[in-house]
Enzyme design. Structure first.
Site, short mmCIF file in Angstrom:
data_model
loop_
_atom_site.label_atom_id
_atom_site.label_comp_id
_atom_site.label_asym_id
_atom_site.label_seq_id
_atom_site.Cartn_x
_atom_site.Cartn_y
_atom_site.Cartn_z
N ASP A 186 0.87 -1.35 0.21
CA ASP A 186 0.17 0.42 -0.36
C ASP A 186 1.06 1.43 -0.29
O ASP A 186 1.92 0.71 0.08
CB ASP A 186 -1.39 0.09 1.31
CG ASP A 186 -0.04 0.11 2.86
OD1 ASP A 186 0.24 -0.85 3.00
OD2 ASP A 186 0.92 0.76 3.11
N ASP A 241 0.84 3.89 2.43
CA ASP A 241 0.92 3.81 3.82
C ASP A 241 -0.87 5.36 3.55
O ASP A 241 -1.96 5.42 2.18
CB ASP A 241 1.88 4.85 4.07
CG ASP A 241 1.32 4.78 5.49
OD1 ASP A 241 0.83 4.17 6.51
OD2 ASP A 241 2.32 5.66 6.36
#
Ligand SMILES: CSC[C@H]1O[C@H](OP(=O)(O)O)[C@H](O)[C@@H]1O
Ligand SMILES: Nc1ncnc2[nH]cnc12
Length: 298
Positions: free
Chosen positions: A217, A219
């Site tokens: 991901d 973040d």
């Protein structure tokens, strides 16, 4: 099996699986080894099997079923247990968030630096209690093992980045936006919750350690992304599970019978305590790690 010191070397190569990697595929002649160490019980039983002709010991960092939070992972027991089995090369697989546009979800990173943002509650040394040792940790990841990991990841067809600083936070909550932006300003590249104290303890156990970081991901800093969720992380991990397994399988023969690593001598210049004053109980606890150095001194 229960033993507190190494009896017979069972595997020189180890793999510690993170989120989404709770077992290793393609192991032949499998044995499960439940260990008790002087530092407590590891996260789960070690699963030892043969890949490409080499014995490999696997441990799921969070336990099968993902029972242990990052703060609860018993890293001292995990690393000590690997050493009891004879492991001297450890591949750490970890799901990480990205703090850089160019490190996209689905990519693999072989980081070269760590930055500690844990809260100081995790036991992070085998020493103290009458035996003081200070190992070098300027380069937390083993260069030779990282080279082989990079080669394996490229051969598996992954998009690979070599290098980058992984900041390790306490968790279990993900970062606030302010923290994520600050981590970016500091120049960090990746964020995770488990590489420390694991890497420090591997060093103290004289195990060469390198990381296969799976970017899951962006973040929360990334304008094109919502806040990170477990669902998001798991989805990316599931899509890349085969790739991670493939990289791990390919790195084993590249390690092969092994190579010399500075990590294997980490304690040679680290012990400061006069052997004459080390308490017998402490010595018994860490004999596996320091015995060869203290015997030499005697
Ligand atoms: C499931 S997202 C957060 C969780 O995933 C990572 O675990 P690991 O490093 O063991 O793959 C991260 O560090 C957190 O523990
Ligand atoms: N965004 C993130 N922060 C901390 N640990 C992670 N592991 C995977 N993604 C993460």
């Amino acid at each position: 099996m229960t033993a507190l010191q190494q009896t017979e070397p069972r595997a020189t190569i180890g793999v510690i699986g993170g989120s989404g990697l709770y077992a290793m595929e393609g192991l032949a002649d499998v044995e499960r080894v439940t260990l008790q160490t002087p530092f407590g019980a590891p996260s789960d039983a070690y699963v030892i099997g043969t890949i490409e002709g080499y014995r490999v010991a696997f441990l799921p960092r969070h336990g099968v079923g993902h029972r242990l939070s990052p703060s609860e992972v018993p890293s001292r027991a995990n690393m000590y247990g690997f050493r009891m089995l004879g492991v001297r090369y450890l591949i750490a697989v970890s799901a990480v968030g990205s703090l850089r546009e160019e490190y996209a979800p689905g990519h693999i990173v072989i980081p070269d630096q760590l930055y500690d943002r844990t809260k100081g509650h995790r036991p992070d040394t085998f020493f103290g209690g009458g035996l003081v040792a200070h190992v070098q940790f300027d380069r937390p990841f083993d260069a030779g093992l990282s080279d082989r990991l990079e080669q394996a990841a490229r051969a598996a067809g992954a998009t690979v980045h070599r290098g980058g600083t992984l900041v390790v936070m306490e968790g279990p909550q993900f970062s606030t936006l302010a923290e994520s932006e600050e981590n970016r300003r500091r120049g960090h590249h990746l964020i995770g919750m488990t590489a420390l104290p694991e890497a420090k303890l591997a060093r103290e156990a004289e195990i060469a350690y390198a990381m296969l970081a799976m970017v899951t991901d962006y973040d929360c800093w990334h304008p094109g992304h919502d806040a990170v969720t477990v669902e998001m992380v798991v989805q990316v991990l599931q899509a890349n599970a085969r790739l991670a397994q493939d990289v791990v399988r390919r790195v084993i023969p590249l390690i092969g019978d092994g190579f010399d690593s500075p990590a294997h001598h980490a304690l040679a210049t680290a012990i400061i305590t006069d052997p004459a004053v080390i308490p017998a109980e402490k010595l018994a606890q860490v004999e596996l790690l320091v015995g060869k150095y203290l015997r030499k001194e005697a």
